[in-house]
Write a protein that holds these residues in place. Structure first.
Motif, PDB file in Angstrom:
ATOM      1  N   ILE A  63       0.828  -1.203   0.000  1.00  0.00           N
ATOM      2  CA  ILE A  63       0.000   0.000   0.000  1.00  0.00           C
ATOM      3  C   ILE A  63       0.863   1.253   0.000  1.00  0.00           C
ATOM      4  CG2 ILE A  63      -1.619   1.341   1.405  1.00  0.00           C
ATOM      5  CD1 ILE A  63      -2.857  -1.321   2.261  1.00  0.00           C
ATOM      6  N   GLY A  64       1.981   1.217   0.681  1.00  0.00           N
ATOM      7  CA  GLY A  64       2.838   2.389   0.799  1.00  0.00           C
ATOM      8  C   GLY A  64       3.748   2.631  -0.387  1.00  0.00           C
ATOM      9  N   LEU A  65       3.932   1.651  -1.257  1.00  0.00           N
ATOM     10  CA  LEU A  65       4.828   1.831  -2.397  1.00  0.00           C
ATOM     11  C   LEU A  65       4.442   2.985  -3.325  1.00  0.00           C
ATOM     12  CD1 LEU A  65       6.000  -1.687  -3.514  1.00  0.00           C
ATOM     13  CD2 LEU A  65       7.406   0.315  -3.168  1.00  0.00           C
ATOM     14  N   PRO A  66       3.175   3.154  -3.690  1.00  0.00           N
ATOM     15  CA  PRO A  66       2.840   4.304  -4.540  1.00  0.00           C
ATOM     16  C   PRO A  66       3.154   5.642  -3.872  1.00  0.00           C
ATOM     17  CG  PRO A  66       1.038   2.739  -4.534  1.00  0.00           C
ATOM     18  CD  PRO A  66       2.011   2.272  -3.528  1.00  0.00           C
TER      19      PRO A  66
ATOM     20  N   GLN B 118       6.593  10.428  -3.635  1.00  0.00           N
ATOM     21  CA  GLN B 118       7.505  11.245  -2.840  1.00  0.00           C
ATOM     22  C   GLN B 118       8.877  11.317  -3.495  1.00  0.00           C
ATOM     23  OE1 GLN B 118       8.070   9.770   1.112  1.00  0.00           O
ATOM     24  NE2 GLN B 118       9.304  11.520   1.738  1.00  0.00           N
ATOM     25  N   LEU B 119       9.367  10.219  -4.001  1.00  0.00           N
ATOM     26  CA  LEU B 119      10.671  10.198  -4.648  1.00  0.00           C
ATOM     27  C   LEU B 119      10.672  11.034  -5.921  1.00  0.00           C
ATOM     28  CD1 LEU B 119      13.518   8.953  -4.513  1.00  0.00           C
ATOM     29  CD2 LEU B 119      12.643   7.089  -5.904  1.00  0.00           C
ATOM     30  N   ILE B 120       9.631  10.901  -6.719  1.00  0.00           N
ATOM     31  CA  ILE B 120       9.548  11.684  -7.956  1.00  0.00           C
ATOM     32  C   ILE B 120       9.473  13.183  -7.653  1.00  0.00           C
ATOM     33  CG2 ILE B 120       8.021  12.198  -9.899  1.00  0.00           C
ATOM     34  CD1 ILE B 120       7.396   9.146  -9.945  1.00  0.00           C
ATOM     35  N   LEU B 121       8.653  13.557  -6.670  1.00  0.00           N
ATOM     36  CA  LEU B 121       8.552  14.968  -6.310  1.00  0.00           C
ATOM     37  C   LEU B 121       9.868  15.498  -5.736  1.00  0.00           C
ATOM     38  CD1 LEU B 121       4.991  15.237  -4.759  1.00  0.00           C
ATOM     39  CD2 LEU B 121       5.820  16.226  -6.892  1.00  0.00           C
ATOM     40  N   TYR B 122      10.525  14.693  -4.923  1.00  0.00           N
ATOM     41  CA  TYR B 122      11.797  15.121  -4.326  1.00  0.00           C
ATOM     42  C   TYR B 122      12.846  15.358  -5.413  1.00  0.00           C
ATOM     43  CZ  TYR B 122      15.968  15.135  -1.444  1.00  0.00           C
ATOM     44  OH  TYR B 122      17.148  15.474  -0.854  1.00  0.00           O
ATOM     45  N   ILE B 123      12.946  14.447  -6.357  1.00  0.00           N
ATOM     46  CA  ILE B 123      13.925  14.606  -7.441  1.00  0.00           C
ATOM     47  C   ILE B 123      13.557  15.802  -8.311  1.00  0.00           C
ATOM     48  CG2 ILE B 123      14.793  13.544  -9.550  1.00  0.00           C
ATOM     49  CD1 ILE B 123      14.591  10.838  -8.093  1.00  0.00           C
ATOM     50  N   GLY B 124      12.273  15.967  -8.626  1.00  0.00           N
ATOM     51  CA  GLY B 124      11.843  17.088  -9.460  1.00  0.00           C
ATOM     52  C   GLY B 124      12.069  18.434  -8.797  1.00  0.00           C
ATOM     53  N   VAL B 125      11.710  18.549  -7.530  1.00  0.00           N
ATOM     54  CA  VAL B 125      11.904  19.811  -6.814  1.00  0.00           C
ATOM     55  C   VAL B 125      13.385  20.109  -6.656  1.00  0.00           C
ATOM     56  CG1 VAL B 125      11.606  20.918  -4.550  1.00  0.00           C
ATOM     57  CG2 VAL B 125       9.692  19.765  -5.631  1.00  0.00           C
ATOM     58  N   ASP B 126      14.185  19.092  -6.405  1.00  0.00           N
ATOM     59  CA  ASP B 126      15.628  19.287  -6.270  1.00  0.00           C
ATOM     60  C   ASP B 126      16.239  19.787  -7.576  1.00  0.00           C
ATOM     61  OD1 ASP B 126      18.100  19.087  -4.800  1.00  0.00           O
ATOM     62  OD2 ASP B 126      18.562  17.351  -6.077  1.00  0.00           O
ATOM     63  N   ARG B 127      15.856  19.196  -8.671  1.00  0.00           N
ATOM     64  CA  ARG B 127      16.386  19.651  -9.967  1.00  0.00           C
ATOM     65  C   ARG B 127      15.923  21.050 -10.312  1.00  0.00           C
ATOM     66  NH1 ARG B 127      17.326  14.861 -14.190  1.00  0.00           N
ATOM     67  NH2 ARG B 127      18.345  13.473 -12.738  1.00  0.00           N
ATOM     68  N   PHE B 128      14.670  21.363  -9.997  1.00  0.00           N
ATOM     69  CA  PHE B 128      14.172  22.708 -10.260  1.00  0.00           C
ATOM     70  C   PHE B 128      14.907  23.730  -9.391  1.00  0.00           C
ATOM     71  CE2 PHE B 128      11.247  26.211  -9.334  1.00  0.00           C
ATOM     72  CZ  PHE B 128      11.068  26.702 -10.619  1.00  0.00           C
TER      73      PHE B 128
END
Length: 108
Positions: A47-50, A55-65
């Protein structure tokens, strides 16, 4: 190796909050494992995997931005060592206390 600054008075509330969250997190993990068993932990993980993926996608995206947006800004000073590791210490202590409580309850 990560560099840390000295501990300041302004770090105390954030360290205490991280430590309290870590105790709760560690204790809840042990309680879930003890009462739900392996099947329940597997279900919780599935249940927690999605949520973890988002969270991982947002963290990487915000970090790159942020790196693209603020190229010429100096980096923030490093955090204090105890503040950085407060959640880890809290979760280890919380898990230990929960294990003691679970084994004491099983003996009764």
């Amino acid at each position: 190796m990560t560099e840390f600054r000295t501990f300041e008075a302004s770090d105390a509330p954030w360290t205490a909050i991280g430590f309290a969250f870590g105790i709760f997190y560690g204790a809840m993990f042990i309680f879930l494992f003890a009462f739900w068993g392996l099947d329940g932990m597997l279900l919780l993980f599935i249940i927690g995997l999605p949520f973890l993926a988002v969270q991982l996608i947002l963290y990487i995206g915000v970090d790159r931005f942020a790196k693209w947006r603020h190229r010429d800004v100096a980096p923030k000073p490093p955090t204090a060592w105890l503040r950085h590791h407060s959640i880890s210490f809290g979760s280890a202590i919380g898990a230990s206390l929960a294990l003691v409580w679970v084994f004491a309850a099983v003996r009764l």
